[in-house]
Design an enzyme around this catalytic site. Sequence first.
Site, PDB file in Angstrom:
ATOM      1  N   HIS A  98       0.854  -1.191   0.000  1.00 26.46           N
ATOM      2  CA  HIS A  98       0.000   0.000   0.000  1.00 26.46           C
ATOM      3  C   HIS A  98       0.888   1.239   0.000  1.00 26.46           C
ATOM      4  O   HIS A  98       1.944   1.262   0.633  1.00 26.46           O
ATOM      5  CB  HIS A  98      -0.928  -0.006   1.225  1.00 26.46           C
ATOM      6  CG  HIS A  98      -1.968   1.067   1.139  1.00 26.46           C
ATOM      7  ND1 HIS A  98      -1.686   2.392   1.411  1.00 26.46           N
ATOM      8  CD2 HIS A  98      -3.268   1.026   0.767  1.00 26.46           C
ATOM      9  CE1 HIS A  98      -2.779   3.108   1.206  1.00 26.46           C
ATOM     10  NE2 HIS A  98      -3.755   2.303   0.823  1.00 26.46           N
ATOM     11  N   GLU A 168      -3.679   1.550  -7.388  1.00 27.65           N
ATOM     12  CA  GLU A 168      -4.054   2.710  -6.579  1.00 27.65           C
ATOM     13  C   GLU A 168      -3.071   3.851  -6.849  1.00 27.65           C
ATOM     14  O   GLU A 168      -2.016   3.927  -6.208  1.00 27.65           O
ATOM     15  CB  GLU A 168      -3.977   2.378  -5.082  1.00 27.65           C
ATOM     16  CG  GLU A 168      -4.961   1.355  -4.610  1.00 27.65           C
ATOM     17  CD  GLU A 168      -5.259   1.546  -3.118  1.00 27.65           C
ATOM     18  OE1 GLU A 168      -6.417   1.774  -2.796  1.00 27.65           O
ATOM     19  OE2 GLU A 168      -4.323   1.481  -2.308  1.00 27.65           O
TER      20      GLU A 168
END
Length: 259
Positions: A98, A168
Amino acid sequence: MSPKKPLIIANWKLEKPLNQALSWVKDHKKELVILTQKSTLIMCPDLCSIYPLHKNLNDTSIALGAQNCSEHAHGPFTGQISAQSLKDAGARYCLIGHAEVRACGDTDEAIARKAAQLIEQGITPIVCVGENAQERDSGATKSILEKQLAPTLVHYMSTPIPLIIAYEPVWAIGTGKAVSSSELEQALQHIYTTCSHAGMTQKPVILYGGSVNEEVARELLQTTKIDGFLIGRASLDFQKFKKIVLSTLGELSILELNS
Ligand code: PGA
């Protein structure tokens, strides 16, 4: 739109302490279970909440995921959590790479070692990738995606674990600025190509994350080949989360769920 059930992942980051996480799930369990008729749901709470939420949800198909794990199996690594411990606590998935973890120093190689640990334990990694604003502006998105994926893909050559990638873009996370359909479609095509050039025989499941709301989810699912979404802020509020899930289902499915 993909004929499969959309895959929706809630990433609660550092936003819901254990008691709040447990109440969220208990208060909305009935509706969550109804939503899983037409979608696959994975909740990623903080570490302490995984086991209690797993206990509460283990009579449903809602799965638990962790937000990170150690690249080591065991040893003198104070404060870290192993893939085996995550498995024992009931996690079936784990986010790795992430942007917020990369920002703390995780390299592409460390992320690949985390993938290897998770795969060994039978936990499915959710491999997060994405360019930052500067990389996007300089036209480096494709090379960044390749560089981020390459060391991790090596671990998928001979495993039944599905390859799930969350695209992302860093500039879209928590900013209210989501990707456009055309930009997302380009990134998707590039991820597919990168995976097939790496010799992957399985087609990756690809999610989009970054300022997803009801409108963004509906639009991207209708106009691209995306398989689902990784949702941060909007997943904290059940009503917003539910609207996103419903928006991915199409009108007929919503009618069926309401009847
Ligand atoms: P956001 O976060 O939905 O709040 O942009 C997404 C993520 O960080 O996974």
